[in-house]
Design an enzyme around this catalytic site. Structure first.
Site, PDB file in Angstrom:
ATOM      1  CG  HIS A 145      -6.848  -0.300  -0.773  1.00  0.00           C
ATOM      2  ND1 HIS A 145      -6.767  -1.459  -0.046  1.00  0.00           N
ATOM      3  CD2 HIS A 145      -8.092  -0.294  -1.324  1.00  0.00           C
ATOM      4  CE1 HIS A 145      -7.917  -2.113  -0.139  1.00  0.00           C
ATOM      5  NE2 HIS A 145      -8.738  -1.427  -0.907  1.00  0.00           N
ATOM      6  CB  CYS A 148      -0.979   0.005   1.169  1.00  0.00           C
ATOM      7  SG  CYS A 148      -0.211  -0.025   2.802  1.00  0.00           S
ATOM      8  CG  HIS A 150      -4.254  -0.562   4.290  1.00  0.00           C
ATOM      9  ND1 HIS A 150      -3.472  -1.360   3.473  1.00  0.00           N
ATOM     10  CD2 HIS A 150      -5.355  -0.270   3.568  1.00  0.00           C
ATOM     11  CE1 HIS A 150      -4.084  -1.533   2.315  1.00  0.00           C
ATOM     12  NE2 HIS A 150      -5.229  -0.887   2.347  1.00  0.00           N
TER      13      HIS A 150
END
Length: 183
Positions: A154, A86, A137
Protein backbone atom coordinates in the site's frame (compact mmCIF):
# COMPACT_ATOMS: atom_id res chain seq x y z
CA UNK A 1 -32.49 -38.67 -34.63
CA UNK A 2 -31.69 -36.58 -31.55
CA UNK A 3 -29.11 -33.84 -31.53
CA UNK A 4 -27.31 -33.22 -28.28
CA UNK A 5 -25.31 -30.07 -27.91
CA UNK A 6 -22.74 -30.22 -25.12
CA UNK A 7 -21.41 -26.72 -24.50
CA UNK A 8 -18.51 -25.22 -22.68
CA UNK A 9 -16.85 -28.27 -21.09
CA UNK A 10 -13.63 -26.38 -20.79
CA UNK A 11 -12.94 -23.11 -22.51
CA UNK A 12 -9.17 -23.53 -22.16
CA UNK A 13 -9.33 -26.88 -23.95
CA UNK A 14 -11.36 -25.28 -26.74
CA UNK A 15 -14.16 -27.79 -26.43
CA UNK A 16 -16.88 -25.29 -27.21
CA UNK A 17 -19.50 -27.24 -29.13
CA UNK A 18 -19.59 -31.00 -29.36
CA UNK A 19 -22.41 -32.22 -31.57
CA UNK A 20 -23.45 -35.79 -31.46
CA UNK A 21 -26.15 -37.27 -33.67
CA UNK A 22 -27.42 -40.45 -32.06
CA UNK A 23 -30.41 -42.74 -32.21
CA UNK A 24 -31.30 -43.75 -28.67
CA UNK A 25 -30.60 -42.91 -25.02
CA UNK A 26 -28.07 -45.73 -24.55
CA UNK A 27 -25.91 -44.34 -27.32
CA UNK A 28 -26.52 -40.83 -25.97
CA UNK A 29 -25.10 -41.79 -22.56
CA UNK A 30 -22.22 -43.57 -24.27
CA UNK A 31 -21.40 -40.47 -26.39
CA UNK A 32 -21.47 -38.21 -23.34
CA UNK A 33 -19.18 -40.65 -21.49
CA UNK A 34 -16.70 -40.66 -24.38
CA UNK A 35 -16.60 -36.85 -24.46
CA UNK A 36 -16.06 -36.67 -20.68
CA UNK A 37 -13.36 -39.35 -20.87
CA UNK A 38 -11.60 -37.33 -23.58
CA UNK A 39 -11.57 -34.34 -21.26
CA UNK A 40 -10.07 -36.39 -18.42
CA UNK A 41 -7.48 -38.04 -20.66
CA UNK A 42 -6.38 -34.68 -22.07
CA UNK A 43 -6.07 -33.31 -18.49
CA UNK A 44 -9.06 -31.03 -18.86
CA UNK A 45 -11.43 -30.38 -16.03
CA UNK A 46 -15.08 -29.55 -16.36
CA UNK A 47 -14.88 -26.66 -13.88
CA UNK A 48 -12.13 -24.08 -13.92
CA UNK A 49 -10.31 -23.79 -10.63
CA UNK A 50 -10.08 -20.27 -9.16
CA UNK A 51 -6.38 -20.89 -8.57
CA UNK A 52 -5.64 -21.75 -12.19
CA UNK A 53 -2.24 -20.97 -13.65
CA UNK A 54 -3.65 -17.97 -15.57
CA UNK A 55 -5.00 -16.45 -12.32
CA UNK A 56 -1.69 -17.23 -10.57
CA UNK A 57 0.21 -15.54 -13.40
CA UNK A 58 -2.04 -12.46 -13.28
CA UNK A 59 -1.64 -12.26 -9.49
CA UNK A 60 2.15 -12.36 -9.89
CA UNK A 61 2.06 -9.67 -12.61
CA UNK A 62 -0.25 -7.55 -10.42
CA UNK A 63 2.06 -7.81 -7.42
CA UNK A 64 5.19 -7.16 -9.51
CA UNK A 65 3.52 -4.02 -10.88
CA UNK A 66 2.70 -2.83 -7.35
CA UNK A 67 6.17 -3.67 -6.04
CA UNK A 68 7.70 -1.57 -8.82
CA UNK A 69 6.50 1.40 -6.72
CA UNK A 70 8.23 0.25 -3.49
CA UNK A 71 9.79 3.25 -1.76
CA UNK A 72 7.94 5.82 -3.87
CA UNK A 73 6.79 8.65 -1.59
CA UNK A 74 3.13 9.22 -0.81
CA UNK A 75 1.43 12.05 -2.64
CA UNK A 76 -2.30 12.70 -2.33
CA UNK A 77 -3.74 12.31 -5.83
CA UNK A 78 -0.34 11.12 -7.09
CA UNK A 79 -0.25 8.62 -9.92
CA UNK A 80 3.38 7.99 -10.86
CA UNK A 81 6.85 7.15 -9.53
CA UNK A 82 7.37 10.73 -8.30
CA UNK A 83 4.56 10.26 -5.78
CA UNK A 84 1.46 8.09 -5.48
CA UNK A 85 -1.46 7.54 -3.14
CA UNK A 86 -3.04 4.23 -2.16
CA UNK A 87 -5.86 4.17 -4.72
CA UNK A 88 -3.49 5.32 -7.48
CA UNK A 89 -1.20 2.38 -6.66
CA UNK A 90 -4.18 0.01 -6.94
CA UNK A 91 -5.41 1.52 -10.22
CA UNK A 92 -1.98 1.49 -11.86
CA UNK A 93 -1.24 -2.07 -10.72
CA UNK A 94 -4.55 -3.51 -11.91
CA UNK A 95 -4.24 -1.65 -15.21
CA UNK A 96 -1.12 -3.78 -15.87
CA UNK A 97 -3.36 -6.87 -15.98
CA UNK A 98 -6.06 -5.17 -18.03
CA UNK A 99 -8.49 -4.29 -15.22
CA UNK A 100 -9.71 -0.73 -14.71
CA UNK A 101 -10.89 0.20 -11.22
CA UNK A 102 -12.38 3.40 -9.81
CA UNK A 103 -9.77 5.92 -8.68
CA UNK A 104 -10.99 6.46 -5.10
CA UNK A 105 -10.56 3.83 -2.35
CA UNK A 106 -14.14 3.95 -1.04
CA UNK A 107 -15.40 3.48 -4.62
CA UNK A 108 -12.99 0.56 -5.08
CA UNK A 109 -14.36 -1.00 -1.89
CA UNK A 110 -17.88 -1.07 -3.36
CA UNK A 111 -16.79 -2.38 -6.77
CA UNK A 112 -16.56 -6.12 -5.91
CA UNK A 113 -18.29 -8.35 -3.33
CA UNK A 114 -16.83 -8.63 0.16
CA UNK A 115 -14.98 -11.80 1.15
CA UNK A 116 -14.31 -13.12 4.65
CA UNK A 117 -10.96 -12.23 6.22
CA UNK A 118 -10.10 -15.92 6.61
CA UNK A 119 -10.59 -16.40 2.84
CA UNK A 120 -8.10 -13.68 1.85
CA UNK A 121 -5.51 -14.74 -0.71
CA UNK A 122 -2.80 -13.21 -2.87
CA UNK A 123 -4.14 -10.49 -5.17
CA UNK A 124 -7.17 -9.57 -3.02
CA UNK A 125 -7.85 -5.99 -1.99
CA UNK A 126 -7.94 -4.97 1.69
CA UNK A 127 -9.68 -1.79 2.84
CA UNK A 128 -9.29 0.32 5.94
CA UNK A 129 -10.77 3.20 7.94
CA UNK A 130 -7.74 5.26 8.91
CA UNK A 131 -9.77 8.32 9.82
CA UNK A 132 -13.38 9.32 9.40
CA UNK A 133 -16.43 7.15 8.90
CA UNK A 134 -15.78 5.74 5.43
CA UNK A 135 -13.14 3.59 3.75
CA UNK A 136 -10.14 5.76 2.94
CA UNK A 137 -7.23 3.35 2.47
CA UNK A 138 -6.56 0.27 0.33
CA UNK A 139 -3.83 -2.28 -0.33
CA UNK A 140 -3.19 -5.43 -2.36
CA UNK A 141 -2.46 -8.74 -0.59
CA UNK A 142 0.99 -9.89 -1.71
CA UNK A 143 1.40 -13.04 0.36
CA UNK A 144 -0.49 -15.16 2.87
CA UNK A 145 2.21 -16.63 5.10
CA UNK A 146 -0.10 -17.92 7.84
CA UNK A 147 -3.49 -17.18 9.35
CA UNK A 148 -1.87 -14.39 11.39
CA UNK A 149 0.52 -13.08 8.76
CA UNK A 150 -1.04 -11.63 5.61
CA UNK A 151 1.22 -9.18 3.82
CA UNK A 152 -0.20 -6.35 1.72
CA UNK A 153 1.34 -3.52 -0.30
CA UNK A 154 0.00 0.00 0.00
CA UNK A 155 0.98 3.65 -0.15
CA UNK A 156 1.42 4.79 3.43
CA UNK A 157 0.88 8.52 3.94
CA UNK A 158 3.92 8.66 6.25
CA UNK A 159 6.28 6.04 4.75
CA UNK A 160 5.40 5.77 1.05
CA UNK A 161 4.82 2.49 -0.77
CA UNK A 162 5.62 -0.44 1.49
CA UNK A 163 4.42 -3.85 2.63
CA UNK A 164 2.85 -4.49 6.03
CA UNK A 165 1.15 -7.32 7.90
CA UNK A 166 -2.65 -7.00 8.00
CA UNK A 167 -2.70 -8.57 11.47
CA UNK A 168 -0.56 -5.99 13.25
CA UNK A 169 -2.52 -4.12 15.93
CA UNK A 170 -2.50 -0.93 13.87
CA UNK A 171 -3.86 -2.37 10.61
CA UNK A 172 -6.21 -4.99 12.05
CA UNK A 173 -7.90 -2.40 14.29
CA UNK A 174 -8.59 -0.29 11.18
CA UNK A 175 -9.53 -3.13 8.83
CA UNK A 176 -12.88 -2.65 7.09
CA UNK A 177 -13.19 -5.45 4.54
CA UNK A 178 -11.56 -7.42 1.75
CA UNK A 179 -12.72 -7.99 -1.82
CA UNK A 180 -11.63 -10.28 -4.62
CA UNK A 181 -11.30 -8.85 -8.10
CA UNK A 182 -12.31 -11.39 -10.73
CA UNK A 183 -9.23 -11.73 -12.92
Amino acid sequence: MTVIKLRYFKKDCKIINVLSMILDSTLKRFAIGVVLLCCVVSSCTVLKSPTSSSTHSKDNTLIEAARAYMGVPYKLGGNDHKGIDCSGLICNSFKKIGIELPRISWQQSDFYPTIRAEDIRKGDLVFFYTGGSFVNHVGIVTEVKSKNEVMFIHASSSKGVREDNLYTNYWWSRFSKATRVMK
